[in-house]
Structure formats: C-alpha cells, structure tokens
Design a protein around this motif. Structure first.
Motif, PDB file in Angstrom:
ATOM      1  N   VAL A 262     -10.813   9.359  10.934  1.00 42.60           N
ATOM      2  CA  VAL A 262     -10.612  10.576  10.139  1.00 42.60           C
ATOM      3  C   VAL A 262      -9.438  10.392   9.178  1.00 42.60           C
ATOM      4  CG1 VAL A 262      -9.881  12.994  10.258  1.00 42.60           C
ATOM      5  CG2 VAL A 262     -11.640  12.153  11.822  1.00 42.60           C
ATOM      6  N   VAL A 263      -8.313   9.905   9.707  1.00 45.33           N
ATOM      7  CA  VAL A 263      -7.110   9.750   8.880  1.00 45.33           C
ATOM      8  C   VAL A 263      -7.320   8.693   7.802  1.00 45.33           C
ATOM      9  CG1 VAL A 263      -4.677   9.075   8.913  1.00 45.33           C
ATOM     10  CG2 VAL A 263      -5.581  10.541  10.709  1.00 45.33           C
ATOM     11  N   ASN A 264      -7.998   7.605   8.150  1.00 39.07           N
ATOM     12  CA  ASN A 264      -8.269   6.564   7.138  1.00 39.07           C
ATOM     13  C   ASN A 264      -9.084   7.128   5.976  1.00 39.07           C
ATOM     14  OD1 ASN A 264      -6.876   4.604   8.505  1.00 39.07           O
ATOM     15  ND2 ASN A 264      -8.662   3.749   9.527  1.00 39.07           N
ATOM     16  N   GLU A 265     -10.052   7.981   6.299  1.00 42.26           N
ATOM     17  CA  GLU A 265     -10.837   8.624   5.241  1.00 42.26           C
ATOM     18  C   GLU A 265      -9.936   9.458   4.332  1.00 42.26           C
ATOM     19  OE1 GLU A 265     -14.534  10.651   5.994  1.00 42.26           O
ATOM     20  OE2 GLU A 265     -14.849   9.504   7.824  1.00 42.26           O
ATOM     21  N   GLY A 266      -9.031  10.211   4.940  1.00 46.78           N
ATOM     22  CA  GLY A 266      -8.133  11.067   4.161  1.00 46.78           C
ATOM     23  C   GLY A 266      -7.207  10.285   3.268  1.00 46.78           C
ATOM     24  N   LEU A 267      -6.638   9.179   3.778  1.00 43.58           N
ATOM     25  CA  LEU A 267      -5.701   8.380   2.994  1.00 43.58           C
ATOM     26  C   LEU A 267      -6.386   7.701   1.813  1.00 43.58           C
ATOM     27  CD1 LEU A 267      -3.583   6.712   5.840  1.00 43.58           C
ATOM     28  CD2 LEU A 267      -2.813   8.462   4.234  1.00 43.58           C
ATOM     29  N   LEU A 268      -7.659   7.346   1.984  1.00 39.02           N
ATOM     30  CA  LEU A 268      -8.382   6.654   0.915  1.00 39.02           C
ATOM     31  C   LEU A 268      -9.037   7.606  -0.077  1.00 39.02           C
ATOM     32  CD1 LEU A 268     -10.118   3.878   3.068  1.00 39.02           C
ATOM     33  CD2 LEU A 268      -8.169   3.578   1.532  1.00 39.02           C
ATOM     34  N   ALA A 269      -9.047   8.899   0.250  1.00 37.99           N
ATOM     35  CA  ALA A 269      -9.777   9.865  -0.579  1.00 37.99           C
ATOM     36  C   ALA A 269      -9.083  10.154  -1.899  1.00 37.99           C
ATOM     37  CB  ALA A 269      -9.978  11.171   0.195  1.00 37.99           C
ATOM     38  N   GLN A 270      -7.744  10.060  -1.941  1.00 37.92           N
ATOM     39  CA  GLN A 270      -6.997  10.459  -3.138  1.00 37.92           C
ATOM     40  C   GLN A 270      -6.278   9.252  -3.721  1.00 37.92           C
ATOM     41  OE1 GLN A 270      -5.315  14.254  -2.641  1.00 37.92           O
ATOM     42  NE2 GLN A 270      -3.943  14.117  -4.384  1.00 37.92           N
ATOM     43  N   ARG A 271      -6.612   8.911  -4.950  1.00 36.74           N
ATOM     44  CA  ARG A 271      -6.091   7.692  -5.581  1.00 36.74           C
ATOM     45  C   ARG A 271      -4.566   7.680  -5.618  1.00 36.74           C
ATOM     46  NH1 ARG A 271      -7.938   3.897  -9.371  1.00 36.74           N
ATOM     47  NH2 ARG A 271      -6.305   2.328  -9.531  1.00 36.74           N
ATOM     48  N   GLY A 272      -3.949   8.818  -5.952  1.00 35.20           N
ATOM     49  CA  GLY A 272      -2.494   8.872  -6.043  1.00 35.20           C
ATOM     50  C   GLY A 272      -1.833   8.567  -4.714  1.00 35.20           C
ATOM     51  N   VAL A 273      -2.378   9.101  -3.616  1.00 39.41           N
ATOM     52  CA  VAL A 273      -1.829   8.850  -2.277  1.00 39.41           C
ATOM     53  C   VAL A 273      -1.997   7.384  -1.916  1.00 39.41           C
ATOM     54  CG1 VAL A 273      -2.107   9.350   0.183  1.00 39.41           C
ATOM     55  CG2 VAL A 273      -2.191  11.211  -1.490  1.00 39.41           C
ATOM     56  N   CYS A 274      -3.184   6.852  -2.204  1.00 38.84           N
ATOM     57  CA  CYS A 274      -3.479   5.454  -1.885  1.00 38.84           C
ATOM     58  C   CYS A 274      -2.521   4.514  -2.631  1.00 38.84           C
ATOM     59  CB  CYS A 274      -4.934   5.150  -2.265  1.00 38.84           C
ATOM     60  SG  CYS A 274      -5.596   3.674  -1.498  1.00 38.84           S
ATOM     61  N   ASP A 275      -2.261   4.806  -3.904  1.00 35.35           N
ATOM     62  CA  ASP A 275      -1.351   3.978  -4.698  1.00 35.35           C
ATOM     63  C   ASP A 275       0.083   4.054  -4.164  1.00 35.35           C
ATOM     64  OD1 ASP A 275      -3.442   3.266  -6.310  1.00 35.35           O
ATOM     65  OD2 ASP A 275      -2.951   4.645  -7.939  1.00 35.35           O
ATOM     66  N   ALA A 276       0.529   5.261  -3.797  1.00 39.51           N
ATOM     67  CA  ALA A 276       1.895   5.428  -3.280  1.00 39.51           C
ATOM     68  C   ALA A 276       2.072   4.657  -1.972  1.00 39.51           C
ATOM     69  CB  ALA A 276       2.195   6.914  -3.067  1.00 39.51           C
ATOM     70  N   VAL A 277       1.065   4.705  -1.097  1.00 43.65           N
ATOM     71  CA  VAL A 277       1.126   3.973   0.175  1.00 43.65           C
ATOM     72  C   VAL A 277       1.155   2.469  -0.086  1.00 43.65           C
ATOM     73  CG1 VAL A 277      -0.132   3.428   2.303  1.00 43.65           C
ATOM     74  CG2 VAL A 277       0.035   5.795   1.521  1.00 43.65           C
ATOM     75  N   THR A 278       0.378   2.010  -1.072  1.00 45.26           N
ATOM     76  CA  THR A 278       0.356   0.580  -1.412  1.00 45.26           C
ATOM     77  C   THR A 278       1.718   0.109  -1.903  1.00 45.26           C
ATOM     78  OG1 THR A 278      -1.990   0.723  -1.996  1.00 45.26           O
ATOM     79  CG2 THR A 278      -0.759  -1.168  -2.831  1.00 45.26           C
ATOM     80  N   VAL A 279       2.365   0.907  -2.751  1.00 43.91           N
ATOM     81  CA  VAL A 279       3.708   0.558  -3.240  1.00 43.91           C
ATOM     82  C   VAL A 279       4.695   0.519  -2.075  1.00 43.91           C
ATOM     83  CG1 VAL A 279       5.655   1.324  -4.671  1.00 43.91           C
ATOM     84  CG2 VAL A 279       3.320   1.469  -5.565  1.00 43.91           C
ATOM     85  N   GLY A 280       4.620   1.519  -1.204  1.00 44.90           N
ATOM     86  CA  GLY A 280       5.490   1.542  -0.031  1.00 44.90           C
ATOM     87  C   GLY A 280       5.299   0.310   0.832  1.00 44.90           C
ATOM     88  N   ARG A 281       4.037  -0.128   0.968  1.00 44.78           N
ATOM     89  CA  ARG A 281       3.737  -1.322   1.767  1.00 44.78           C
ATOM     90  C   ARG A 281       4.382  -2.563   1.148  1.00 44.78           C
ATOM     91  NH1 ARG A 281      -1.749  -0.676   2.008  1.00 44.78           N
ATOM     92  NH2 ARG A 281      -1.566   0.644   3.855  1.00 44.78           N
ATOM     93  N   LYS A 282       4.385  -2.656  -0.173  1.00 47.06           N
ATOM     94  CA  LYS A 282       4.998  -3.800  -0.855  1.00 47.06           C
ATOM     95  C   LYS A 282       6.508  -3.813  -0.654  1.00 47.06           C
ATOM     96  CE  LYS A 282       1.568  -4.316  -4.568  1.00 47.06           C
ATOM     97  NZ  LYS A 282       1.345  -4.201  -6.038  1.00 47.06           N
ATOM     98  N   ILE A 283       7.118  -2.618  -0.704  1.00 47.64           N
ATOM     99  CA  ILE A 283       8.571  -2.523  -0.524  1.00 47.64           C
ATOM    100  C   ILE A 283       8.958  -2.993   0.878  1.00 47.64           C
ATOM    101  CG2 ILE A 283      10.498  -0.906  -0.333  1.00 47.64           C
ATOM    102  CD1 ILE A 283       9.136   0.758  -2.551  1.00 47.64           C
ATOM    103  N   VAL A 284       8.243  -2.490   1.886  1.00 49.58           N
ATOM    104  CA  VAL A 284       8.552  -2.880   3.268  1.00 49.58           C
ATOM    105  C   VAL A 284       8.322  -4.372   3.458  1.00 49.58           C
ATOM    106  CG1 VAL A 284       7.939  -2.551   5.690  1.00 49.58           C
ATOM    107  CG2 VAL A 284       7.991  -0.583   4.154  1.00 49.58           C
ATOM    108  N   GLY A 285       7.225  -4.904   2.861  1.00 45.25           N
ATOM    109  CA  GLY A 285       6.940  -6.331   2.969  1.00 45.25           C
ATOM    110  C   GLY A 285       8.041  -7.188   2.372  1.00 45.25           C
ATOM    111  N   HIS A 286       8.659  -6.709   1.287  1.00 43.12           N
ATOM    112  CA  HIS A 286       9.763  -7.448   0.652  1.00 43.12           C
ATOM    113  C   HIS A 286      10.919  -7.629   1.627  1.00 43.12           C
ATOM    114  CE1 HIS A 286      12.757  -8.656  -2.311  1.00 43.12           C
ATOM    115  NE2 HIS A 286      13.543  -7.653  -1.899  1.00 43.12           N
ATOM    116  N   PHE A 287      11.290  -6.561   2.318  1.00 42.18           N
ATOM    117  CA  PHE A 287      12.406  -6.646   3.263  1.00 42.18           C
ATOM    118  C   PHE A 287      12.031  -7.425   4.529  1.00 42.18           C
ATOM    119  CE2 PHE A 287      13.606  -2.929   0.702  1.00 42.18           C
ATOM    120  CZ  PHE A 287      14.895  -3.291   0.366  1.00 42.18           C
ATOM    121  N   LYS A 288      10.764  -7.365   4.917  1.00 37.48           N
ATOM    122  CA  LYS A 288      10.321  -8.099   6.106  1.00 37.48           C
ATOM    123  C   LYS A 288      10.390  -9.610   5.887  1.00 37.48           C
ATOM    124  CE  LYS A 288       9.212  -4.948   9.143  1.00 37.48           C
ATOM    125  NZ  LYS A 288       9.882  -4.877  10.464  1.00 37.48           N
ATOM    126  N   HIS A 289      10.206 -10.038   4.637  1.00 34.70           N
ATOM    127  CA  HIS A 289      10.162 -11.475   4.353  1.00 34.70           C
ATOM    128  C   HIS A 289      11.486 -12.008   3.788  1.00 34.70           C
ATOM    129  CE1 HIS A 289       5.799 -10.425   4.370  1.00 34.70           C
ATOM    130  NE2 HIS A 289       5.731 -11.576   5.001  1.00 34.70           N
TER     131      HIS A 289
END
Length: 613
Positions: A262-289
C-alpha cells in the motif's frame, strides 16, 4: 607460626639454638641450616621440664588446628588432579552448558578447539576434559536437539488448535534454501506461546506443489493432523498461496507485507514525492560512502549544538526504512543545509522538496505506528479489521497539511480499500475480532457485515459446545437456560506510551457502542455470546488473553473458541525473524555447516530458551 614460640626466643634468625623463656636453657633447633630447623626439640623440652606450660601449648595447638583450613591429604590432592570420567554427572553438566553457549551465542563449533577457550575451561575446572569439535557436532548438539524436540512435542500434545507461519529463505553465504514452519498456541493459563518446528532444506523449484509436499512432510514428522491447524500465515506470493490451498489448510497473507505494498503505491503515485525521496536517497548514500563527509557533518552538528546522529539508508523492500530515512533527513535539515553551503553534495533538496518530505512523514506516521504494532509478538488476527477501519478514517480526512500530497494520500486510501476489501468477509478475521474484548462488534463498517460475523461466531461456538457436551455430559444441553455471573474485572495493564491513533480508535468505538440488549436466547451458547457482546469493551492497552483467563468460568464454551482464533498472528514476521537467526548462524565462520546441522542450530536457538524458563 607454632605456638611453642610463646616459650622460646632467638638471638638471631640464623641461630642454631633457641633460648627457653622459663629456664634460660639453650635448646637445639634440630638442623644445621635455616631450611632444616624445626620445633621438635623445643616441644620435648617443654614436655620434660615444664609440664604446666606444655599442657597450655597442647591446648593452643589444637585450637589453632581447628581454625586452619583443612589440609588435603596426598591422595585427595592426586584425585583433584584426575580428570572427570566423560560419563560423570559433573562432566555431562559442563558439556551441556558448553552446548548452550555455542547455540545461544551463535558460536562456531570450532570454539572448543580455540586456545583461549580451552585455557578458560582449564582454569575454571582443571578436572574437566574438554571434548573436541566432532563430539560437540555429532553427539552433544543432536542429543540436545532430541531433548528440546521432545519438550516441544509434549507441549503441543494437549493443544487442540494451532496456528502457524511459514516462509522461504536463501543464504548469501552458501547454496542453501530453507522452508520454515513456526507454531503459535495459547496454553491452559491463556498465555501466548510460540516455537519453531522446522527450518527444512528446500531443494529445487519453489512451485506450489513442491512447497505443499514439503509442508506436509513437516506436519507428518511432528504428527500434527491438518484439522488441528487453524490457519497458516504466509507472504502474498502466488506459489505459497497455491501451496496452502493444495495442502488443504486455511491461510492468510501477511498483513505487514500488504501494508508495505500500500505504502509503495502511495510513494510512487506522485512524481514530486518520488523525486524528493530519490534526492534524499542520494544525499544519504553520499555520507554512507564517505567517512570524511560524515566527519564533517558531525562537526557541523556539534557546532549547531545538535546531537551527532547518523543518517539512515533505506532498503526498497521495506517501506518503513524509507520512512526512517526521511525522518533522519528532516531532523538533520539545519546541519545538511549548513553542510551544502560549504561542501559539495551529489544533489540538494529545494525548499519545496523539504516541505514535501515533512508532509510525507506526517502522512506515513500512522502506517509506521501500525506496522510496529502488528509486528509485535502479542499481535493477533483480531487487530486487522480495527486497524483497517482506523486507516480508512485517517486517510479520508482532509486538512491543510495535505496540500502538495493529496494525490499520494488519495492513492494510499484507494490501495487500502482495494487490498483489504475482503477482510470483513473472512471469518478468520471477523470471528477473531468479535472474540477480542477490546474490539467485539464495534469496528465493522456495516450492520450486515456485523451480522455475518456473529453468525460465523455462533457456528464456531456450536461446534465447540458439541465437543464439550460430547466430552462432558454434565454440561448444559440445548433447550436449557444458563444464568451467567456478572462480569469480572480484568486487571489493567498500563500502556507504556500513548498511541497517536488512540483517539481515532476511541472515536470509532464510541460511534458503535449501543445500549445492552437483554439476552433472549434459550441455549447456553447463545446466552454466552449475547452476554459477552453486550458488556463494555476493555481498554485497547489491556491484554485480551488476560480477560479470557479471568472470565473463563463465565464463558466456558466461548473461551475455547477464543483460544482457537486469538492464537493466529497478524503477520508471518516470526518466520522472517527465524531467518535473521539463520543468517547469523550461516556466516563466514560457519559456511561449511550441513543443512541438517543448520536446522538443528536454528531449532535450538529459537526453542532452547522455552525449555530453560
């Protein structure tokens, strides 16, 4: 020092004679050097010339001997150096504790050959002969496995109904797949119990037919008839669902897994939300590496008087990890903005995206809270319908905070309605909900579904009443009337923290609370059901099993039905947790274990604490 020196003195330590304090006589010390001196001549001198003082000396010597710790004889000293026979009780007990150490602490079997461990055992008990790895592997562990298996088997013999969970797992370290089977039941004291029956090696294709055959083999190995299985909780994959249908047992999909979809459907439904989550993922990945980037971020956090906190990287297969990633990002917003002003980042969040993430966090908070709730070992199938009801109520409310995520929230509501549309027509859920004294019939969405649930409950109660009447002819028969005692007060269990959704649960409960209707039934079963449903619900923070323990004499037929339906868990998480144990057991230090040994170690790791209680 000997008591005789009370009566003698030395001119110096190396003197060959001692001077008597009583008669000033010089008495030889009985040797030519300091190492050979003794007190024999001085004692004889006292005995011959000073009888009174000799008697005092004798008494003093005896008193001193009593106060000195017992001195071992030569034979006893030799015996203390001899090793215990392997069949001795002491040696068996120590070996048993070593097996428990290996199993409970996930130690490699070779630990008994490690120098440090051998030196420790030698120091603690020199008489114990530490067995080798082969004995631990081939004798001690199989022996403990048989002992625990017998204990679990005896515990299940008298239980009329069992619920189960199952799942399939493949190791990353070695080519091994396991099919798990865990069992859940409510014992005679109305306490929830659980055990691992098996983690069986599963070869070949994971088809429905193969899974069904393996499951049937496991049930036969434990001598559990299929009619004793109330329900099996599984994931939502089509092959395992087909397997349960082929096996001929009732099954339910994992509620937590469906929530994730259910939640995966919601997160993928709105382009703006999906893009913001993707950017956040890149930021966290930068610090992880980059350890250097993390060090710089920690410096900024301290400069801003913030507690140093690491960012959480999400795992796409677990939606709540995305929630926690967003949460840590928003918590560290000031630090991250300050960092981006001085150093480069692979991507940055705009003000609008920060606002979106904060709104997403608010929208997903109910899902996170409820996921944790259903993942608890105390959760049961009775929680599903009330939780779905509350989710629909929360998602259908509109407020100003929804601006920018309305599409996501609408998709979440639509997904909840679609994926959980059958829960109120499934007796495994509806009867369990009615039998939970926290919920009863207060969370059904229509009068019709409530009536159908009560009819299903009555059918189950009649079955149980028939069984009780067959076993005990003194029970009230059809056509007789039974007067029940007033409700007994269930001991309160205070909740450790107030749920953010508690007000919504209370709101729905009050809307559906009706005035009690006098019981008009003529059978004992109907009287029990009507009396139970007409009484007020207990607090949601209270323990429903404790309620039934207190009221089992008031509702003798209903209580047996409650034990049957409330033993069903909400999710298949217990099997997933079992595989977390498996991934610890099968590691680089244990990659050569056979499938049989892996099964034994998993079984003992999960069930040994039950026997040691």
């Amino acid at each position: 020092m000997s008591a005789v020196w009370t009566y003698f003195k030395l001119k110096d330590e190396k003197s060959k004679t001692a001077e008597c304090n009583l008669c000033d006589a010089s008495v030889s010390r009985g040797g030519s050097s300091l190492g050979n001196f003794n007190t024999t001549n001085m004692i004889k001198h006292l005995q011959k010339h000073h009888a009174k003082e000799y008697a005092e000396f004798s008494l003093a010597s005896k008193a001193k001997q009593k106060s000195v710790p017992y001195q071992q004889t030569l034979l006893e000293n030799i015996q203390r150096r001899e090793k215990f026979p392997p069949e001795s009780n002491r040696a068996k007990l120590i070996t048993e504790k070593i097996v428990e150490f290996v199993v409970l602490d996930d130690q490699p079997l070779s630990v008994v050959e490690n120098d440090g461990f051998r030196r420790l055992i030698e120091h603690l008990e020199p008489r114990y002969m530490l067995p080798n790895r082969h004995f631990i592997s081939e004798e001690a562990i199989p022996g403990k496995y048989k002992q625990v298996r017998k204990f679990i088997s005896e515990s299940l013999e008298m239980i009329p109904t069992l619920s189960m969970t199952t799942d399939i797992w493949s190791s990353d370290v070695c080519p091994l797949s396991l099919l798990s089977l865990t069992v859940h039941w409510i014992d005679s004291s109305f306490t929830m119990q659980k055990a691992v029956l098996q983690a069986k090696e599963f070869r070949g294709s994971h088809t429905g037919e193969s899974i069904a055959a393996a499951m049937e083999e496991m049930l036969n190995a434990w001598e559990i008839p299929k009619n004793k299985v109330h329900v099996v909780l599984r994931d939502n994959a089509s092959n395992i669902k087909k397997a349960m249908d082929r096996l001929g047992v009732a099954s339910l999909g994992c509620f937590a897994h469906t929530l994730q979809l259910v939640v995966n459907e919601g997160l993928l439904a709105q382009r703006g939300v999906c893009d913001a989550v993707t950017v956040g993922r890149k930021i966290v990945g930068h610090f992880k590496h980059s350890p250097q980037a993390y060090s710089r971020l920690e410096d900024i956090q301290m400069e801003l008087n913030m507690s140093p906190k690491r960012l959480i990287q999400d795992v796409r297969t677990r939606w709540n990890s995305t929630y926690y990633m967003i949460k840590t990002l928003t918590e560290q917003k000031r630090a991250l903005c300050a960092y981006s002003a001085e150093y480069d980042l692979p991507a940055t969040l705009s003000a609008q995206q920060w606002g979106l993430l904060e709104k997403v966090l608010t929208a997903l908070a109910p899902f996170e809270e409820l996921t944790k709730e259903v993942s608890a070992s105390s959760s049961s199938a009775s929680d599903v319908i009330p939780i779905v009801c509350v989710l629909k109520r929360v998602l259908s409310r509109e407020n100003e905070a929804d601006e920018g995520i309305k599409k996501m929230k609408g998709t979440l509501l639509e997904a909840v309605n679609r994926r959980f549309r059958h829960v109120e027509s499934e007796p495994l859920y509806t009867v369990a909900t009615l039998l939970d004294p926290r919920y009863k019939d207060r969370y059904f969405t229509s009068v019709e579904t409530s009536k159908q649930a009560k009819d299903a409950l009555m059918a189950e109660v009649r079955k149980m009443e028939f069984l009780r009447t067959t076993l005990n002819s003194s029970e009230p028969a059809e056509g007789t009337s039974t007067v029940l005692e007033p409700a007994k007060k269930t001991p309160r269990v205070e909740s450790s923290s107030q749920s953010r959704l508690e007000s919504v649960f209370d709101e729905i409960l009050k809307e559906n609370t009706q005035d009690p209707v006098p019981a008009l039934a003529t059978t004992s079963a109907r009287i029990e059901v009507q009396t139970y449903l007409s009484e007020p619900t207990i607090q949601r923070s209270d323990n429903p099993l404790l309620y039934w323990q207190v009221n089992k004499l008031r509702f003798p037929t209903l209580v047996s039905t409650a034990a049957k339906f409330l033993c069903a868990p909400t999710t298949s998480i217990e099997s997933e947790r079992l595989f977390s144990t498996a991934s610890i057991i099968i590691n680089e230090r244990r990659s050569r274990l056979t499938a049989e040994k892996v099964e034994m170690l998993i079984f003992l790791k999960k069930n040994l604490p039950l026997m040691l209680k």
